[in-house]
Design an enzyme around this catalytic site. Structure first.
Site, PDB file in Angstrom:
ATOM      1  CG  ASP A  32      51.201  21.857  47.808  1.00  0.00           C
ATOM      2  OD1 ASP A  32      50.423  21.530  48.721  1.00  0.00           O
ATOM      3  OD2 ASP A  32      51.187  21.336  46.677  1.00  0.00           O
ATOM      4  CG  ASP A 129      52.119  17.742  47.628  1.00  0.00           C
ATOM      5  OD1 ASP A 129      51.497  17.931  48.684  1.00  0.00           O
ATOM      6  OD2 ASP A 129      51.826  18.278  46.544  1.00  0.00           O
ATOM      7  CD  GLU A 130      50.603  20.324  52.645  1.00  0.00           C
ATOM      8  OE1 GLU A 130      50.561  21.527  52.950  1.00  0.00           O
ATOM      9  OE2 GLU A 130      49.585  19.624  52.506  1.00  0.00           O
TER      10      GLU A 130
HETATM   11  P1  TTP Z   1      47.762  18.337  46.615  1.00  0.00           P
HETATM   12  O1  TTP Z   1      49.005  19.127  46.921  1.00  0.00           O
HETATM   13  O2  TTP Z   1      46.488  18.764  47.238  1.00  0.00           O
HETATM   14  O3  TTP Z   1      47.504  18.343  45.036  1.00  0.00           O
HETATM   15  P2  TTP Z   1      48.535  18.277  43.852  1.00  0.00           P
HETATM   16  O4  TTP Z   1      49.938  18.320  44.320  1.00  0.00           O
HETATM   17  O5  TTP Z   1      48.179  17.120  42.984  1.00  0.00           O
HETATM   18  O6  TTP Z   1      48.189  19.594  43.036  1.00  0.00           O
HETATM   19  P3  TTP Z   1      48.482  21.112  43.419  1.00  0.00           P
HETATM   20  O7  TTP Z   1      49.198  21.110  44.724  1.00  0.00           O
HETATM   21  O8  TTP Z   1      49.320  21.637  42.293  1.00  0.00           O
HETATM   22  O9  TTP Z   1      47.132  21.755  43.466  1.00  0.00           O
HETATM   23  O10 TTP Z   1      47.990  16.821  46.981  1.00  0.00           O
HETATM   24  C1  TTP Z   1      49.241  16.177  46.817  1.00  0.00           C
HETATM   25  C2  TTP Z   1      49.040  14.748  46.335  1.00  0.00           C
HETATM   26  O11 TTP Z   1      48.196  14.045  47.242  1.00  0.00           O
HETATM   27  C3  TTP Z   1      48.366  14.665  44.967  1.00  0.00           C
HETATM   28  O12 TTP Z   1      49.283  14.726  43.891  1.00  0.00           O
HETATM   29  C4  TTP Z   1      47.638  13.352  45.043  1.00  0.00           C
HETATM   30  C5  TTP Z   1      47.336  13.165  46.514  1.00  0.00           C
HETATM   31  N1  TTP Z   1      45.899  13.459  46.773  1.00  0.00           N
HETATM   32  C6  TTP Z   1      45.010  12.405  46.914  1.00  0.00           C
HETATM   33  O13 TTP Z   1      45.405  11.238  46.857  1.00  0.00           O
HETATM   34  N2  TTP Z   1      43.686  12.695  47.130  1.00  0.00           N
HETATM   35  C7  TTP Z   1      43.200  13.970  47.204  1.00  0.00           C
HETATM   36  O14 TTP Z   1      41.990  14.196  47.386  1.00  0.00           O
HETATM   37  C8  TTP Z   1      44.139  15.060  47.070  1.00  0.00           C
HETATM   38  C9  TTP Z   1      43.664  16.482  47.138  1.00  0.00           C
HETATM   39  C10 TTP Z   1      45.462  14.749  46.852  1.00  0.00           C
HETATM   40 MG    MG Z   2      50.562  19.741  45.709  1.00  0.00          MG
END
Ligand code: TTP
Ligand code: MG
Length: 369
Positions: A32, A129-130
């Site tokens: 991720d 992103d994962e």
């Molecule tokens: P995540 O992987 O949940 O969050 P992140 O990558 O920003 O942070 P980390 O993994 O380091 O905790 O989500 C990936 C992307 O998806 C995030 O950059 C923005 C988007 N997103 C939203 O649009 N709304 C949300 O509620 C969440 C959680 C993420």
């Molecule tokens: Mg993330």
């Protein structure tokens, strides 16, 4: 209905006999990206390095939108995804506010996934992103592989990610979150009691806010406490399928395979509501959600160049019981209007007497490609 958020696990997954025995019968990774949207923005604006960054809406702190993500500097002030912009400004007025640019995030998403499949071809795309990877067939030691993946992602995008490696998807997903940002966390079956059981139950993907609230009310706080619960007792409170799944999940059991694009059997989108909705009284809200899910599923089908013949609807009621209804069409389709109409027909066959907390649409029975 954020595409980045994984769907809760298939509660019908059979138990994994290997999970309790040998260490690493399978070797599954969850990767991720760290603070993804904010990190992409920083990568093209290096002059902002070290500053708190908040990405949301049109990037206007006065707007009424919500934060999509914040970098780790901004998170220190308590800012997080889904927080109203106004609150984020109060918590961190010195932050740099930027608008969302999905086209750029999709471009970088393609770049990091292309770098990963070069090393680990058995990849399941879980959103922007994962990804999950099956590393079982690789010869290299686990840590070496993890570091190689992180280096490849960094080289392709300039960005950091966090990786969890474990005997199954469920544990790998928890592991990838344990040492964020820039983490590499390896969990073996024998680490379950020390690394996983002390964590709050909501760390399990598939235990959402409602289930976690109910568990707390029942006196169950950690994954370990959940693992110690009698399966029959869980079933009496959460229904047959979800109760049994809770027991398996807390015990680190999960047999779901990593599904690459070519072996994908179905495509689904689902959403859990903020408040429970009644199938009759709240029909308008449910109809809107069904239409939105149909639009998303149709877009996913187009993106993956798939057409399916079976459309299904899934609901979970306020007692956690799952019901599915499906129908098969005379022709393969990826059309939103056809999917929406079929989903409405399926929904009409769902029991109408209990409130619902989750709604999903699944398309399966794909045309041979
Ligand atoms: P995540 O992987 O949940 O969050 P992140 O990558 O920003 O942070 P980390 O993994 O380091 O905790 O989500 C990936 C992307 O998806 C995030 O950059 C923005 C988007 N997103 C939203 O649009 N709304 C949300 O509620 C969440 C959680 C993420
Ligand atoms: Mg993330």
């Amino acid at each position: 209905m954020n595409p980045a958020l994984p769907a809760p696990p298939d509660t019908a997954a059979p138990a994994d006999p290997s999970a309790a025995g040998s260490e690493f019968a399978r070797r599954i990774a969850h990767l991720d990206m760290d603070a993804f949207y904010a990190s992409v923005e920083l990568a093209r604006r290096p002059e902002l390095a070290g500053q708190p960054i908040i990405v949301g809406g049109r990037g206007d702190p006065e707007s009424r939108g919500v934060v999509t993500t914040a970098n780790y500097e901004a998170r220190k002030f308590g800012v997080h995804s889904a927080m109203p912009m106004a609150k984020a400004v109060r918590l961190c007025p010195q932050a740099v506010f930027l608008p969302v640019d999905f086209a750029e995030y999709r471009r970088v998403s393609r770049l990091f996934k292309a770098a990963i499949v070069e090393i680990a071809p058995v990849m399941e795309d879980r959103g922007i992103d994962e990804v999950y990877l099956d590393l079982t067939e690789h010869e290299e030691p686990t840590r070496v592989l993890g570091l190689a993946l992180k280096a490849a992602v960094k080289e392709a995008t300039g960005l950091s990610c966090s990786i969890g490696i474990a005997p199954n998807k469920l544990l790998a997903k928890i592991a990838s979150d344990l040492e964020k940002p820039n983490g590499l966390t390896i969990i073996r079956t024998q680490d379950l009691a020390t690394r996983i059981w002390p964590l709050p139950a909501r760390k399990v993907n598939g235990i959402g806010p409602k289930a976690s609230e109910k568990l707390t009310a029942l006196g169950v706080n950690t994954i370990g406490e959940l693992a110690a619960c009698e399966p029959g007792w869980l079933v009496s409170h959460f229904g047959k399928s979800y109760g049994a799944w809770l027991h398996r999940a807390a015990n680190g059991i999960d047999a779901r395979p990593v599904e690459t694009e070519s072996e994908r059997k179905s495509l689904s989108r689902e959403t859990t509501f903020a408040t429970d909705l009644h199938p009759v009284r709240d029909w308008q809200a449910l109809a809107r959600l069904l239409a939105e899910l149909a639009r998303e599923v149709a877009a996913d089908l187009a993106k993956h160049r798939l057409r399916g013949r079976t459309i299904g609807v899934k609901v979970r009621n306020d007692q956690f019981a799952i019901t599915t209804r499906d129908l098969s069409l005379p022709e393969f389709t990826d059309r939103e209007s056809v999917i929406r109409k079929a989903a409405f027909e399926c929904f009409a066959r769902v029991p109408q007497h209990r409130k619902l907390r989750l709604l999903g649409i699944r398309v399966s029975n794909f045309e041979a490609g």
